[in-house]
Write a protein that holds these residues in place. Sequence first.
Motif, PDB file in Angstrom:
ATOM      1  N   GLU A  56       0.846  -1.219   0.004  1.00  0.00           N
ATOM      2  CA  GLU A  56       0.155  -0.059  -0.143  1.00  0.00           C
ATOM      3  C   GLU A  56       1.007   1.133   0.217  1.00  0.00           C
ATOM      4  O   GLU A  56       2.078   1.141   0.655  1.00  0.00           O
ATOM      5  N   LYS A 214       6.333   3.721  -8.788  1.00  0.00           N
ATOM      6  CA  LYS A 214       5.116   2.889  -8.917  1.00  0.00           C
ATOM      7  C   LYS A 214       5.401   1.474  -9.731  1.00  0.00           C
ATOM      8  O   LYS A 214       4.898   0.414  -9.164  1.00  0.00           O
ATOM      9  N   ARG A 217       6.754  -0.517  -7.001  1.00  0.00           N
ATOM     10  CA  ARG A 217       5.802  -1.066  -6.007  1.00  0.00           C
ATOM     11  C   ARG A 217       5.112  -2.020  -6.569  1.00  0.00           C
ATOM     12  O   ARG A 217       5.018  -3.402  -6.066  1.00  0.00           O
ATOM     13  N   ASP A 218       4.641  -2.175  -8.043  1.00  0.00           N
ATOM     14  CA  ASP A 218       3.874  -3.452  -8.701  1.00  0.00           C
ATOM     15  C   ASP A 218       4.756  -4.523  -8.761  1.00  0.00           C
ATOM     16  O   ASP A 218       4.409  -5.751  -8.620  1.00  0.00           O
ATOM     17  N   ASP A 239      -2.408   5.580  -2.182  1.00  0.00           N
ATOM     18  CA  ASP A 239      -3.696   4.808  -2.300  1.00  0.00           C
ATOM     19  C   ASP A 239      -4.637   5.436  -0.832  1.00  0.00           C
ATOM     20  O   ASP A 239      -5.689   5.269  -1.055  1.00  0.00           O
ATOM     21  N   ARG A 240      -3.771   5.938  -0.109  1.00  0.00           N
ATOM     22  CA  ARG A 240      -4.392   6.182   0.996  1.00  0.00           C
ATOM     23  C   ARG A 240      -3.619   7.849   1.420  1.00  0.00           C
ATOM     24  O   ARG A 240      -2.530   7.774   1.047  1.00  0.00           O
ATOM     25  N   PRO A 254      -9.095   6.933   2.226  1.00  0.00           N
ATOM     26  CA  PRO A 254      -8.657   6.474   0.832  1.00  0.00           C
ATOM     27  C   PRO A 254      -8.620   7.692  -0.029  1.00  0.00           C
ATOM     28  O   PRO A 254      -9.339   8.416   0.153  1.00  0.00           O
ATOM     29  N   ARG A 255      -7.702   7.583  -1.040  1.00  0.00           N
ATOM     30  CA  ARG A 255      -7.221   8.760  -1.843  1.00  0.00           C
ATOM     31  C   ARG A 255      -8.627   9.464  -2.577  1.00  0.00           C
ATOM     32  O   ARG A 255      -8.935  10.447  -2.397  1.00  0.00           O
ATOM     33  N   ASP A 256      -9.374   8.715  -2.887  1.00  0.00           N
ATOM     34  CA  ASP A 256     -10.517   8.976  -3.853  1.00  0.00           C
ATOM     35  C   ASP A 256     -11.568   9.476  -2.958  1.00  0.00           C
ATOM     36  O   ASP A 256     -12.134  10.712  -3.572  1.00  0.00           O
TER      37      ASP A 256
ATOM     38  N   ARG B 270      -6.840  10.771 -13.501  1.00  0.00           N
ATOM     39  CA  ARG B 270      -5.869  10.125 -12.837  1.00  0.00           C
ATOM     40  C   ARG B 270      -5.410   8.952 -13.886  1.00  0.00           C
ATOM     41  O   ARG B 270      -6.211   8.242 -14.286  1.00  0.00           O
ATOM     42  N   ASP B 272      -2.582   5.799 -14.905  1.00  0.00           N
ATOM     43  CA  ASP B 272      -1.644   4.966 -14.216  1.00  0.00           C
ATOM     44  C   ASP B 272      -0.402   5.367 -14.219  1.00  0.00           C
ATOM     45  O   ASP B 272       0.325   5.284 -13.152  1.00  0.00           O
TER      46      ASP B 272
END
Lengths: 344, 332
Positions: A56, A214, A217-218, A239-240, A254-256, B270, B272
Amino acid sequence: MNTSNTPMLEVRDLKMHFPIGGGFFNRLKLGGKGVRLENPVVQAVNGVSFKIGRGEIMALVGESGCGKSTVAKTIARIHKPTSGEVRIEGEDIAGYGFAEMLPVRAKMQMIFQDPYASLNPRQRVRDIVAEPLLEQTKTAQGRKDVPARIEALLAKVGLNSEHAGRYPHQFSGGQRQRIGIARALSVTPGLIVADEPVSALDVSIQAQILNLMKDLRDEFGLAYLFISHDLSVVHHIADRVGVMYLGSMVENAPRDVLFAKPRHPYTRALLSAAPSIKEKRDKEEIVLSGEVPSALNLPSGCCFRTRCPFAWDRCARERPALQDVGDDQTVACHLIDEPERDTA
Amino acid sequence: MMTNDTQNPLLAVRDLRTYFHTFSGTVKAVNGVSFEIGEGEVMGLVGESGGGKSVVGFSVLGLIDEPGKIEGGEILLDGQDLVTAGEDRLREVRGREISMVFQDPMTSLNPLHTVGRQMDEVLRLHTKLDADARHQACVEMLESVGISQAAERLKAFPHQFSGGMRQRVVIAIALLARPRLIIADEPTTALDVTIQSQILKLMRQQIADKGASMILITHDLAVVSEMADHITVLYCGNVVERGKTRDLIETPSHPYTRGLIDSIPDTAHRHDRLMQIPGSVPDIRNLPKGCNFRDRCPRAQALCAQQEPVLTKQHATLWAACHYPLKPGETA
């Protein structure tokens, strides 16, 4: 112990107070009941709690002096916390000494803000990247594999083996930040604490580094604690998001959820103050007056009340606690109890 | 109306070349930059580090020191050239006709003098007011930039102000002699976002009130797009694109401008991955032949390596230096 529901990082009621004593005579105060010896402290972090799951990305945002970097440094155990718990995969490291921290450092690494100051100018890139790895690898056999691993790491962050023999001054800011990332990755940590990793970079380079972080992270399932003052960067990567003000967490969501319906007046002001290249539409505009009070002398009750357009007498009496408002969002504001006072 | 057509611009910079002669070679920090600013206009000067934007600002004020030198071009203030003007004339211009706001409010004030004395100095040098009138003017100016108890605060030293307050003082000093042009070099970069919005609002309002013009130098396209009437984009000491703000932000024609805009994370949409400009700025002592941007450009072709592109008219109000410019709606 590596059960999947233990969070990668859990912070509980973390406090970090810095005494700024000065000399004996500076602290000596006369008056009141005779002579006193004062012990002023900067309350940089004042009871912060949050969790980061595996893989996360949690961002902490806030203005200078809000304590976000202090939280990062306390978690990385550059500072020893005044009180509270810091659990890495369930293990509380708050009281650990230097030797006890060594195995923990294989799980948690840090990326710093200033790529010019965070690399030793007298070490070659290969040695910079190898240092944490050698610290963790004591067997001769393990050490034999280090050079190959360094090469692989450099390739991973977009540098080549030719770069390994060079010194930091031969690189641009973006490339140096890549070296810093390779160094953090060398011990395959589960958590990376990144303190403003892109603030010192130009926007086109910033995009490269954010994309790289990013991708990593993946690929490795890394969790990040990402400290930033830049809301658009945070929106892109996190994400947060936790919003900090004067040593306290005022909102965590959470971000959104946070960007769509911020609840705390400070979060709302922060979002409306951020400049944007898009033409202004009906943007809610909460313009804050004044500046952040001193952490030496915190206001009573809610720390934000001196700048809050809605503050009333309850805010001076009572410090609001983080409360759940649904959607996995927590907010520390009395307006949640008395929404009729929200006149914006 | 496009700036190029302005009849009598307040400031016209033509083919400005400022070079720094160092031991390791000549750094052509500004290499043929031209632009114009009319009365009451705000122009954004944008680019990444090393683009030459600050050197343009310093050149206009004649603040280029050894080993730097203005090697060519004209800087016309009301038609009068400042490049060939003597130091006496420049002293009259600085602070009086053109003033400057610097990036770092921590270092651009003298820590040894009170704020009042530093403000008074501007008026002492540039006006014939007596001491009482100067004091009165300072108090009024400090109040107008939002500092309360101004008469008291004049006696304070810079360290007694916070960062945002100090930048207000710097702006007050810049506005004191009622200059016609203000050069603001990254005025809010060192400030927090809520303070930044206060300061930008203040600058916008003060400039409108006093009818001054402004060159806003910044790396932050978002700030420029909220403040400027038109924008000039610099890359490696050259103007790569210029035009009205909305045209340039919404339908840029130079691939570099497009790349800059696309690398800003957008809170509304947004993606990716962010669009990124590959590579980094080339060594300015050793620029490639042809277009400076071609090594990083997705549209580069053989011609770009041979011939340096010149600024030509594009769609809407845009001018770009590119052999293969983007049409509106086209992506790089």
